[in-house]
Design a protein around this motif. Sequence first.
Motif, short mmCIF file in Angstrom:
data_model
loop_
_atom_site.label_atom_id
_atom_site.label_comp_id
_atom_site.label_asym_id
_atom_site.label_seq_id
_atom_site.Cartn_x
_atom_site.Cartn_y
_atom_site.Cartn_z
N PHE A 1 0.87 -1.18 0.00
CA PHE A 1 0.00 0.00 0.00
C PHE A 1 0.90 1.23 0.00
CE2 PHE A 1 -1.38 3.48 2.78
CZ PHE A 1 -2.41 3.98 2.02
N LEU A 2 0.58 2.20 -0.85
CA LEU A 2 1.33 3.47 -0.87
C LEU A 2 0.31 4.59 -0.80
CD1 LEU A 2 3.73 2.48 -3.81
CD2 LEU A 2 4.33 2.59 -1.38
N PRO A 3 0.49 5.52 0.11
CA PRO A 3 -0.53 6.57 0.27
C PRO A 3 -0.58 7.51 -0.94
CG PRO A 3 1.36 6.99 1.70
CD PRO A 3 1.59 5.66 1.07
N HIS A 4 -1.75 8.04 -1.20
CA HIS A 4 -1.93 9.06 -2.22
C HIS A 4 -2.44 10.33 -1.53
CE1 HIS A 4 -3.64 11.41 -5.47
NE2 HIS A 4 -2.99 10.66 -6.33
N ARG A 5 -1.82 11.45 -1.83
CA ARG A 5 -2.09 12.70 -1.10
C ARG A 5 -3.55 13.15 -1.16
NH1 ARG A 5 0.01 12.85 -5.73
NH2 ARG A 5 -0.75 14.24 -7.34
N GLU A 6 -4.28 12.81 -2.20
CA GLU A 6 -5.66 13.29 -2.34
C GLU A 6 -6.70 12.25 -1.93
OE1 GLU A 6 -6.63 16.30 -3.12
OE2 GLU A 6 -4.74 17.19 -3.79
N THR A 7 -6.33 11.36 -1.01
CA THR A 7 -7.29 10.34 -0.54
C THR A 7 -7.43 10.43 0.97
OG1 THR A 7 -5.59 8.66 -0.14
CG2 THR A 7 -6.54 8.72 -2.36
N PRO A 8 -8.49 9.82 1.52
CA PRO A 8 -8.65 9.80 2.99
C PRO A 8 -7.51 9.07 3.69
CG PRO A 8 -10.69 9.14 1.88
CD PRO A 8 -9.64 9.23 0.82
N PHE A 9 -6.76 8.24 2.98
CA PHE A 9 -5.65 7.50 3.60
C PHE A 9 -4.30 8.17 3.38
CE2 PHE A 9 -8.02 3.12 3.26
CZ PHE A 9 -8.83 3.49 4.33
N ALA A 10 -4.32 9.47 3.06
CA ALA A 10 -3.07 10.18 2.75
C ALA A 10 -2.04 10.07 3.87
CB ALA A 10 -3.38 11.65 2.47
N ALA A 11 -2.51 10.05 5.11
CA ALA A 11 -1.56 10.12 6.23
C ALA A 11 -1.16 8.74 6.76
CB ALA A 11 -2.17 10.96 7.36
N TYR A 12 -1.68 7.68 6.16
CA TYR A 12 -1.31 6.33 6.64
C TYR A 12 0.06 5.94 6.09
CZ TYR A 12 -5.85 5.51 8.71
OH TYR A 12 -6.96 5.58 9.50
N PRO A 13 0.81 5.17 6.86
CA PRO A 13 2.15 4.78 6.40
C PRO A 13 2.09 3.76 5.26
CG PRO A 13 1.64 3.68 8.47
CD PRO A 13 0.51 4.64 8.21
N ALA A 14 3.13 3.77 4.45
CA ALA A 14 3.23 2.80 3.35
C ALA A 14 3.43 1.40 3.91
CB ALA A 14 4.39 3.17 2.44
N GLY A 15 3.05 0.41 3.13
CA GLY A 15 3.26 -0.98 3.50
C GLY A 15 4.74 -1.33 3.45
N SER A 16 5.08 -2.41 4.13
CA SER A 16 6.49 -2.78 4.25
C SER A 16 6.98 -3.56 3.03
CB SER A 16 6.67 -3.61 5.53
OG SER A 16 7.65 -4.62 5.36
N LEU A 17 8.13 -3.13 2.53
CA LEU A 17 8.76 -3.83 1.40
C LEU A 17 9.14 -5.25 1.81
CD1 LEU A 17 10.14 -3.46 -1.49
CD2 LEU A 17 12.23 -3.09 -0.18
N ARG A 18 9.72 -5.40 2.98
CA ARG A 18 10.17 -6.73 3.41
C ARG A 18 9.01 -7.70 3.57
NH1 ARG A 18 13.24 -6.22 8.58
NH2 ARG A 18 13.55 -8.47 8.39
N LEU A 19 7.91 -7.20 4.13
CA LEU A 19 6.75 -8.08 4.28
C LEU A 19 6.19 -8.47 2.90
CD1 LEU A 19 4.77 -9.60 6.04
CD2 LEU A 19 3.40 -7.51 6.26
N THR A 20 6.18 -7.51 1.98
CA THR A 20 5.69 -7.81 0.62
C THR A 20 6.54 -8.91 -0.01
OG1 THR A 20 5.02 -5.49 0.40
CG2 THR A 20 5.07 -6.81 -1.61
N LEU A 21 7.86 -8.79 0.11
CA LEU A 21 8.76 -9.79 -0.49
C LEU A 21 8.54 -11.16 0.16
CD1 LEU A 21 11.98 -7.59 -0.75
CD2 LEU A 21 10.48 -8.29 -2.63
N HIS A 22 8.41 -11.17 1.48
CA HIS A 22 8.15 -12.43 2.19
C HIS A 22 6.85 -13.07 1.70
CE1 HIS A 22 7.30 -15.26 5.38
NE2 HIS A 22 6.25 -14.57 5.74
N LEU A 23 5.80 -12.24 1.53
CA LEU A 23 4.50 -12.80 1.11
C LEU A 23 4.56 -13.30 -0.33
CD1 LEU A 23 2.12 -10.28 2.90
CD2 LEU A 23 2.54 -12.68 3.52
#
Length: 349
Positions: free
Chosen positions: A236-258
């Motif tokens: 997940f990567l935040p987009h500035r013009e969405t309600p989730f703008a301030a949420y942190p990005a998802g983890s690269l390491r967890l993505t690779l593991h999954l």
Amino acid sequence: MNERLSETANRLIAGERLREADFRLLAAVPDKETGERLRAAAVAARERVYGRDVYVRGLIEISNHCKNNCLYCGIRRDNRALERYRLTPGEILSCADEGYRLGFRTFVLQGGEDGYYTDKLLCDLIFRLKSRYPDCAVTLSLGERTDESYRLLFAAGADRYLLRHETADAAHYARLHPGEMSFENRMRCLYTLRVIGYQVGAGFMVGSPFQTAGTLAKDLYFIQEFSPDMCGIGPFLPHRETPFAAYPAGSLRLTLHLLSVIRLIQPNVLLPATTALATADPRGREKGILAGANVVMPNLSPVKVRKQYELYDNKACTGEESAQCKNCLSQRVASVGYRIVTDRGDVKK
Ligand code: 5AD
Ligand code: FES
């Protein structure tokens, strides 16, 4: 080292079916040794089925108009700051012509849910694409449509359909989407697509807001039970013009593991190293391949619209011409010892 995790990893590597509770253990970044064991096993599993071939899909982003309002998505309808565009059938065919010259044998038509693309328009377009390039596969990624529509598009020649399930937990789904969208309908669409005869792609974001090890375990269990032909995952990567703008990005390491875990759940799955992965890390795609991915999807959209198909901030590959993007990817894939092939790249059963 965690004994239960290590034992669960062994069972996954041995090809056993797992329970949702087992997947909960696998839904977090593991200790270094277990992680490396899973990664190596995933790479070996991929090589047994697909060798060192990596398939390419030419991605054509046909429209950024969308009637939906997904809370995470940069092209949601409430984003008034976005300049909207749509490609005409003629423009889409020109992108495909360029793609064919570059060696692509799969075209992915992706877009928001845009009523402009009626069944009639799409059926005509798919029919023309398949007549011009009978040796190519056409993949659609156009969101939820009626059963009737899915049937007509398949009859017109579409081969595959990508529809990420986004999360296999109904309560989590409801926190990512407005009330007018439904988890049940999403799942129903996936089963319908399968019954009609499409090769079907599911998938989810890693680190979306409110995701937990529990919801991820459901995603992994769903992948095991549904066994999609393709599975798209990226952080997940935040987009500035969405309600989730301030949420942190998802983890690269967890993505690779999954990616490794999904490869082991289903050794023949077509697993892309996604643009979101490339956006999160400049060597994200290479790392994805080294974790078990075997598909890359370079952008074939006209350069003039690329920045406008922005699902999240700072999306990669938006400045390059199609040929540059393809060459850049070929080099990246070669740099880790794999090769891009000119092939439809169907799932191996
Ligand atoms: N970050 C990462 N992925 C996203 N997608 C949509 N918005 C984002 C975001 N902010 C993904 C969704 C969708 C696919 C086309 O892109 O999973 O299904
Ligand atoms: Fe359109 Fe999500 S808001 S795809």
